[in-house]
Design a protein around this motif. Sequence first.
Motif, PDB file in Angstrom:
ATOM      1  N   ALA A  17      38.743  42.090  30.474  1.00  0.00           N
ATOM      2  CA  ALA A  17      38.491  41.452  31.764  1.00  0.00           C
ATOM      3  C   ALA A  17      39.750  41.552  32.609  1.00  0.00           C
ATOM      4  CB  ALA A  17      38.107  39.994  31.575  1.00  0.00           C
ATOM      5  N   VAL A  18      39.576  41.357  33.893  1.00  0.00           N
ATOM      6  CA  VAL A  18      40.705  41.189  34.804  1.00  0.00           C
ATOM      7  C   VAL A  18      40.720  39.714  35.161  1.00  0.00           C
ATOM      8  CG1 VAL A  18      41.696  41.770  37.044  1.00  0.00           C
ATOM      9  CG2 VAL A  18      40.526  43.537  35.698  1.00  0.00           C
ATOM     10  N   GLY A  23      47.360  34.725  41.895  1.00  0.00           N
ATOM     11  CA  GLY A  23      47.482  35.891  42.762  1.00  0.00           C
ATOM     12  C   GLY A  23      47.941  37.162  42.069  1.00  0.00           C
ATOM     13  N   VAL A  24      48.291  37.075  40.789  1.00  0.00           N
ATOM     14  CA  VAL A  24      48.686  38.250  40.008  1.00  0.00           C
ATOM     15  C   VAL A  24      47.536  38.568  39.060  1.00  0.00           C
ATOM     16  CG1 VAL A  24      50.310  39.195  38.325  1.00  0.00           C
ATOM     17  CG2 VAL A  24      51.137  37.673  40.135  1.00  0.00           C
ATOM     18  N   GLU A  25      47.005  39.783  39.161  1.00  0.00           N
ATOM     19  CA  GLU A  25      45.894  40.167  38.295  1.00  0.00           C
ATOM     20  C   GLU A  25      46.408  40.927  37.078  1.00  0.00           C
ATOM     21  OE1 GLU A  25      42.899  42.210  40.573  1.00  0.00           O
ATOM     22  OE2 GLU A  25      42.244  40.332  41.508  1.00  0.00           O
ATOM     23  N   ARG A  26      45.880  40.541  35.926  1.00  0.00           N
ATOM     24  CA  ARG A  26      46.248  41.163  34.654  1.00  0.00           C
ATOM     25  C   ARG A  26      44.997  41.403  33.830  1.00  0.00           C
ATOM     26  NH1 ARG A  26      50.096  43.234  35.925  1.00  0.00           N
ATOM     27  NH2 ARG A  26      52.173  42.418  35.871  1.00  0.00           N
ATOM     28  N   ARG A  27      45.006  42.473  33.037  1.00  0.00           N
ATOM     29  CA  ARG A  27      43.906  42.745  32.110  1.00  0.00           C
ATOM     30  C   ARG A  27      44.107  41.883  30.876  1.00  0.00           C
ATOM     31  NH1 ARG A  27      40.742  46.193  34.046  1.00  0.00           N
ATOM     32  NH2 ARG A  27      39.493  46.679  32.235  1.00  0.00           N
ATOM     33  N   VAL A  28      43.018  41.300  30.397  1.00  0.00           N
ATOM     34  CA  VAL A  28      43.059  40.489  29.180  1.00  0.00           C
ATOM     35  C   VAL A  28      41.918  40.913  28.273  1.00  0.00           C
ATOM     36  CG1 VAL A  28      44.150  38.510  30.303  1.00  0.00           C
ATOM     37  CG2 VAL A  28      41.672  38.614  30.169  1.00  0.00           C
ATOM     38  N   ARG A  29      42.134  40.782  26.990  1.00  0.00           N
ATOM     39  CA  ARG A  29      41.097  41.076  26.003  1.00  0.00           C
ATOM     40  C   ARG A  29      40.262  39.823  25.786  1.00  0.00           C
ATOM     41  NH1 ARG A  29      39.647  45.993  24.615  1.00  0.00           N
ATOM     42  NH2 ARG A  29      38.835  45.017  22.742  1.00  0.00           N
ATOM     43  N   LEU A  30      38.971  40.023  25.513  1.00  0.00           N
ATOM     44  CA  LEU A  30      38.054  38.911  25.301  1.00  0.00           C
ATOM     45  C   LEU A  30      37.601  38.793  23.845  1.00  0.00           C
ATOM     46  CD1 LEU A  30      35.815  39.402  28.483  1.00  0.00           C
ATOM     47  CD2 LEU A  30      37.731  37.811  28.181  1.00  0.00           C
ATOM     48  N   ASP A  31      38.207  39.567  22.967  1.00  0.00           N
ATOM     49  CA  ASP A  31      37.781  39.626  21.565  1.00  0.00           C
ATOM     50  C   ASP A  31      37.849  38.300  20.819  1.00  0.00           C
ATOM     51  OD1 ASP A  31      39.588  42.336  22.119  1.00  0.00           O
ATOM     52  OD2 ASP A  31      37.611  42.736  21.251  1.00  0.00           O
ATOM     53  N   VAL A  32      38.837  37.475  21.107  1.00  0.00           N
ATOM     54  CA  VAL A  32      39.055  36.288  20.293  1.00  0.00           C
ATOM     55  C   VAL A  32      38.695  34.979  20.991  1.00  0.00           C
ATOM     56  CG1 VAL A  32      40.846  37.390  18.907  1.00  0.00           C
ATOM     57  CG2 VAL A  32      41.496  36.080  20.936  1.00  0.00           C
ATOM     58  N   VAL A  33      38.187  35.036  22.201  1.00  0.00           N
ATOM     59  CA  VAL A  33      37.943  33.814  22.975  1.00  0.00           C
ATOM     60  C   VAL A  33      36.894  32.912  22.330  1.00  0.00           C
ATOM     61  CG1 VAL A  33      36.238  34.732  24.593  1.00  0.00           C
ATOM     62  CG2 VAL A  33      37.739  32.902  25.323  1.00  0.00           C
ATOM     63  N   GLY A  34      35.923  33.471  21.636  1.00  0.00           N
ATOM     64  CA  GLY A  34      34.955  32.664  20.905  1.00  0.00           C
ATOM     65  C   GLY A  34      33.792  32.129  21.720  1.00  0.00           C
ATOM     66  N   ASP A  35      33.850  32.198  23.030  1.00  0.00           N
ATOM     67  CA  ASP A  35      32.771  31.743  23.904  1.00  0.00           C
ATOM     68  C   ASP A  35      32.394  32.870  24.857  1.00  0.00           C
ATOM     69  OD1 ASP A  35      32.535  28.957  23.127  1.00  0.00           O
ATOM     70  OD2 ASP A  35      34.467  28.626  24.106  1.00  0.00           O
TER      71      ASP A  35
END
Length: 106
Positions: A17-18, A23-35
């Motif tokens: 996800a972004v 105001g600073v956009e970064r890519r993040v992984r959603l693998d471990v969020v659990g929801d």
Amino acid sequence: MCLGVPGEIVEIDDHEAVADFWGVERRVRLDVVGDAVDVGDYILNHAGFAIRKIPEQEVEETIAIYESLFGDDAEEALDEIGAPRGADIDLGGEQAAVEPEGGDDD
């Protein structure tokens, strides 16, 4: 100490996800969020991974707490989210520009 930073999901592409962090956009992984995470949701990010979805009723308070912790120290906030030096971020409604390290000595 490591700090997770809240951000708003603005785009989702499979397990990435972004997220917008003041105001600073970064890519993040959603693998471990659990929801399940949707655009517009807030997550707690650590080291490029969404580690927790912030419940809707906690978002406003969570953002306020982080803004009070960072205060006017935009450099610290940028370090925590891994933003490049020289970026502009929005802390508490005010833009804060952070100069690159080793900048002008004038």
